[in-house]
Design an enzyme around this catalytic site. Sequence first.
Site, PDB file in Angstrom:
ATOM      1  N   ILE A  33       0.678  -1.223   0.125  1.00  0.00           N
ATOM      2  CA  ILE A  33       0.072  -0.007  -0.019  1.00  0.00           C
ATOM      3  C   ILE A  33       0.957   1.196  -0.026  1.00  0.00           C
ATOM      4  CG2 ILE A  33      -1.442   1.292   1.513  1.00  0.00           C
ATOM      5  CD1 ILE A  33      -2.900  -1.277   2.309  1.00  0.00           C
ATOM      6  N   ASP A  79      15.478   1.418   9.900  1.00  0.00           N
ATOM      7  CA  ASP A  79      14.472   0.646  10.885  1.00  0.00           C
ATOM      8  C   ASP A  79      13.814   1.701  11.485  1.00  0.00           C
ATOM      9  OD1 ASP A  79      13.014  -1.119  12.593  1.00  0.00           O
ATOM     10  OD2 ASP A  79      14.510  -2.437  12.526  1.00  0.00           O
ATOM     11  N   LYS A 139       8.760  12.570  15.086  1.00  0.00           N
ATOM     12  CA  LYS A 139       9.976  13.421  15.843  1.00  0.00           C
ATOM     13  C   LYS A 139      10.841  13.798  14.840  1.00  0.00           C
ATOM     14  CE  LYS A 139      10.822  14.085  19.606  1.00  0.00           C
ATOM     15  NZ  LYS A 139      10.514  15.403  20.404  1.00  0.00           N
ATOM     16  N   SER A 156      -3.321   3.138   9.076  1.00  0.00           N
ATOM     17  CA  SER A 156      -3.639   2.629  10.324  1.00  0.00           C
ATOM     18  C   SER A 156      -4.344   1.125  10.060  1.00  0.00           C
ATOM     19  CB  SER A 156      -4.539   3.316  11.608  1.00  0.00           C
ATOM     20  OG  SER A 156      -4.822   2.720  12.643  1.00  0.00           O
ATOM     21  N   LYS A 174      -2.443  -0.011  16.537  1.00  0.00           N
ATOM     22  CA  LYS A 174      -3.017   0.919  15.736  1.00  0.00           C
ATOM     23  C   LYS A 174      -3.739   2.008  16.399  1.00  0.00           C
ATOM     24  CE  LYS A 174      -1.087  -0.430  11.865  1.00  0.00           C
ATOM     25  NZ  LYS A 174      -0.203   0.169  11.171  1.00  0.00           N
ATOM     26  N   ILE A 203      -7.567  -5.093   1.371  1.00  0.00           N
ATOM     27  CA  ILE A 203      -7.070  -4.442   0.078  1.00  0.00           C
ATOM     28  C   ILE A 203      -6.624  -5.873  -0.699  1.00  0.00           C
ATOM     29  CG2 ILE A 203      -5.537  -2.913  -0.992  1.00  0.00           C
ATOM     30  CD1 ILE A 203      -7.839  -1.613   0.626  1.00  0.00           C
TER      31      ILE A 203
END
Length: 289
Positions: A33, A79, A139, A156, A174, A203
């Site tokens: 996605i 990561d 951040k 999410s 989430k 999806i």
Amino acid sequence: MSHVQPIVASTAVFKDDIFKGKVLFCTGGGSGICKGMTEAVMRHGADAVIVGRKLDRLMQSAEELSRLTGRTCLPVQADVRYPKQIQDAVAKTIEKFGKIDFVICGAAGNFLAPISGLSENGFRTVIEIDTLGTYNTIKATLPHVRATKGSYIHVSATLHYRGTPYQVHVSAAKAAVDATSNVLAVEEGPHGVRSNVIAPGPIAGTEGADRLTPKGPGSGMGAMPAGRYGDVKDIANTAVFLFSDAASFLSGQVIAVDGASEHIRSMQLPYPESVLDPVSMKSLIKPRM
Ligand code: COA
């Protein structure tokens, strides 16, 4: 092998150059996605950085995205669990493009496991990737997104709206992502920054759907109100809209892109058999690779 087909025609409803001169920073952009969203935003003029753990896949995807869109896509290995790695990825983005307008926090981990069979480390791992990874990305990018009065999209899910068996780790992660986006929208709104969440429904053709859709008799998604599963282009179109000026008053929202399936969702695994006898579910669940 890429899981995403080019989505050329799908965003034709939007003008070609709406993102000309913009820069997208996308975690998890190497596949699925997030790669589809990156392609769509690039097709409308943006350059992009895709961030992920697997360098080979990132490099292949970046080359593909650049070729398909005529824009520049930079692959950066990092990561999201490690703040320093994301800070370095942001530094490389600034070095290459000078700014960041859009951020997609999309890096995620998932597998099916009941609480009784999920170790503390398994739970923590998904919280670290999804929730802490989102926070670390916010951040590291926020000063740059403030400078451009840019916009965030967080990827999410809908499964935490109910108690979905085998998904405690992702549900907790989430729910925290949704909450984080809301606070970001409120705190940064006065600085001109927007933040929204896309919650994809089922999806088709993505790694997540492939791994998380139970296999075999008695399993499956059930009826879909839209008459079909979602497509990556459905999420990509939503991302283009949310980053566009058409959504300039849209912030602090969680948008389920699911064809209304959440309203009639039933258990994907046989219930209560799946929680009473997890071992019997092994034939329905794609094993870990
Ligand atoms: N069932 C139960 N526990 C699992 C599991 C599964 N299918 N997969 C991973 N875990 C547990 C591991 O056992 C480990 O816990 P332990 O140390 O107590 O044994 C913990 O999670 C960390 O797993 P590990 O594979 O070492 O972590 P990682 O950082 O390399 O990868 C994931 C974590 C989630 C990314 C990995 O499980 C994965 O590759 N998942 C599939 C890919 C994916 O999630 N794609 C996104 C789809 S939305």
